[in-house]
Design a protein around this motif. Structure first.
Motif, short mmCIF file in Angstrom:
data_model
loop_
_atom_site.label_atom_id
_atom_site.label_comp_id
_atom_site.label_asym_id
_atom_site.label_seq_id
_atom_site.Cartn_x
_atom_site.Cartn_y
_atom_site.Cartn_z
N THR A 48 0.83 -1.20 0.00
CA THR A 48 0.00 0.00 0.00
C THR A 48 0.87 1.25 0.00
O THR A 48 1.64 1.42 0.92
CB THR A 48 -0.91 0.02 1.23
OG1 THR A 48 -1.59 -1.24 1.33
CG2 THR A 48 -1.91 1.13 1.15
N PRO A 49 0.72 2.11 -0.98
CA PRO A 49 -0.06 1.93 -2.21
C PRO A 49 0.64 0.91 -3.12
O PRO A 49 1.85 0.73 -3.03
CB PRO A 49 -0.07 3.32 -2.84
CG PRO A 49 1.19 3.96 -2.36
CD PRO A 49 1.42 3.41 -0.98
N PRO A 50 -0.10 0.26 -4.01
CA PRO A 50 0.49 -0.77 -4.87
C PRO A 50 1.37 -0.21 -5.98
O PRO A 50 2.10 -0.94 -6.64
CB PRO A 50 -0.72 -1.49 -5.45
CG PRO A 50 -1.81 -0.47 -5.39
CD PRO A 50 -1.54 0.38 -4.19
N LEU A 51 1.30 1.10 -6.19
CA LEU A 51 2.03 1.77 -7.25
C LEU A 51 2.47 3.13 -6.74
O LEU A 51 1.71 3.82 -6.06
CB LEU A 51 1.10 1.95 -8.46
CG LEU A 51 1.56 2.88 -9.56
CD1 LEU A 51 2.44 2.11 -10.54
CD2 LEU A 51 0.37 3.46 -10.29
N VAL A 52 3.71 3.51 -7.03
CA VAL A 52 4.21 4.83 -6.63
C VAL A 52 4.28 5.69 -7.88
O VAL A 52 4.80 5.27 -8.91
CB VAL A 52 5.59 4.71 -5.98
CG1 VAL A 52 6.19 6.07 -5.70
CG2 VAL A 52 5.49 3.89 -4.70
N ARG A 53 3.75 6.90 -7.77
CA ARG A 53 3.77 7.82 -8.91
C ARG A 53 4.41 9.14 -8.47
O ARG A 53 3.99 9.74 -7.49
CB ARG A 53 2.36 8.08 -9.43
CG ARG A 53 2.36 9.02 -10.62
CD ARG A 53 1.05 8.99 -11.36
NE ARG A 53 1.11 9.91 -12.46
CZ ARG A 53 1.57 9.61 -13.67
NH1 ARG A 53 2.02 8.41 -13.92
NH2 ARG A 53 1.59 10.51 -14.63
N PHE A 54 5.43 9.54 -9.22
CA PHE A 54 6.08 10.83 -9.00
C PHE A 54 5.84 11.69 -10.23
O PHE A 54 6.18 11.30 -11.33
CB PHE A 54 7.60 10.67 -8.82
CG PHE A 54 8.02 10.01 -7.56
CD1 PHE A 54 7.85 10.64 -6.34
CD2 PHE A 54 8.61 8.76 -7.57
CE1 PHE A 54 8.26 10.05 -5.16
CE2 PHE A 54 9.02 8.15 -6.39
CZ PHE A 54 8.85 8.79 -5.19
N ASP A 55 5.23 12.84 -10.05
CA ASP A 55 5.15 13.85 -11.10
C ASP A 55 5.99 15.00 -10.60
O ASP A 55 5.64 15.67 -9.62
CB ASP A 55 3.70 14.26 -11.36
CG ASP A 55 2.94 13.17 -12.07
OD1 ASP A 55 3.47 12.65 -13.06
OD2 ASP A 55 1.84 12.82 -11.62
N TRP A 56 7.11 15.24 -11.24
CA TRP A 56 8.12 16.14 -10.72
C TRP A 56 8.46 17.22 -11.74
O TRP A 56 8.61 16.94 -12.93
CB TRP A 56 9.37 15.33 -10.36
CG TRP A 56 10.45 16.14 -9.74
CD1 TRP A 56 10.44 16.72 -8.51
CD2 TRP A 56 11.70 16.45 -10.34
NE1 TRP A 56 11.62 17.37 -8.30
CE2 TRP A 56 12.42 17.22 -9.42
CE3 TRP A 56 12.29 16.16 -11.56
CZ2 TRP A 56 13.68 17.71 -9.67
CZ3 TRP A 56 13.56 16.64 -11.82
CH2 TRP A 56 14.24 17.40 -10.87
N THR A 57 8.56 18.45 -11.25
CA THR A 57 8.94 19.57 -12.09
C THR A 57 10.39 19.93 -11.76
O THR A 57 10.72 20.14 -10.59
CB THR A 57 8.03 20.79 -11.84
OG1 THR A 57 6.68 20.40 -12.10
CG2 THR A 57 8.41 21.95 -12.73
N LYS A 58 11.24 19.98 -12.79
CA LYS A 58 12.65 20.34 -12.58
C LYS A 58 12.73 21.69 -11.87
O LYS A 58 11.98 22.60 -12.15
CB LYS A 58 13.40 20.38 -13.90
CG LYS A 58 13.77 19.01 -14.41
CD LYS A 58 14.77 19.12 -15.55
CE LYS A 58 15.27 17.78 -15.97
NZ LYS A 58 16.38 17.30 -15.21
N GLY A 59 13.66 21.80 -10.94
CA GLY A 59 13.82 23.02 -10.17
C GLY A 59 13.14 22.95 -8.81
O GLY A 59 13.42 23.74 -7.93
N LYS A 60 12.25 21.99 -8.61
CA LYS A 60 11.62 21.79 -7.31
C LYS A 60 12.34 20.66 -6.57
O LYS A 60 13.08 19.88 -7.17
CB LYS A 60 10.14 21.43 -7.48
CG LYS A 60 9.31 22.56 -8.03
CD LYS A 60 7.85 22.21 -8.00
CE LYS A 60 7.02 23.41 -8.47
NZ LYS A 60 5.60 23.12 -8.43
#
Length: 142
Positions: A48-60
């Motif tokens: 849990t969670p069964p999937l990891v999602r990263f949405d990342w903006t360069k510079g952060k």
């Protein structure tokens, strides 16, 4: 005669119905025998969670996520090895009661594009191999 059948259900949970056809050297009309296996396979762990999602903006700042691997079976869950792409991820695993906490740190130093990684966990018997998919997208600063 004995017939030994092994059905590997490590990566499966839910109802299953399999048929095995056995051919013998008996008379022509009695040569084929059907063996039917029906079962409801219960998962041995939950992730849990069964999937990891990263949405990342360069510079952060890069992100961290924590995944819990919780045992459902009575046997102790021992994590023996964790494999992952060390260029993009840092992974730290800590024991916590009947579960393990998997802290995933996305390093963020990748080109602007979608990405897909897989964390492979080798657990002691009877658990076998577990996987945590890591998906996401890197975008430029707006």
């Amino acid at each position: 005669a004995d017939v030994k059948v092994i059905l590997d259900t490590m990566a499966f949970a839910g109802p299953i119905d399999k048929t095995i056809l056995v051919m013998t050297d008996e008379n022509k009309n009695d040569r084929l025998h059907r063996l039917r296996l029906r079962a409801k396979i219960r998962p041995m762990v939950t992730i849990t969670p069964p999937l990891v999602r990263f949405d990342w903006t360069k510079g952060k700042s890069p992100q961290d996520m924590t995944v819990t691997v919780h045992r459902l079976a009575q046997q102790t869950l021992n994590i023996e090895k964790v494999d992952f792409n060390r260029d993009n991820l840092d992974v730290d695993v800590q024991s916590a009661a009947d579960s393990w906490q998997v802290r995933i740190h996305w390093k963020g130093d990748v080109p602007v594009q979608p990405f897909q990684e897989m964390i492979q966990i080798t657990a002691g018997p009877p658990y076998g191999n577990l996987q945590i998919p890591v998906l996401g997208h890197v975008t430029t600063k707006r």
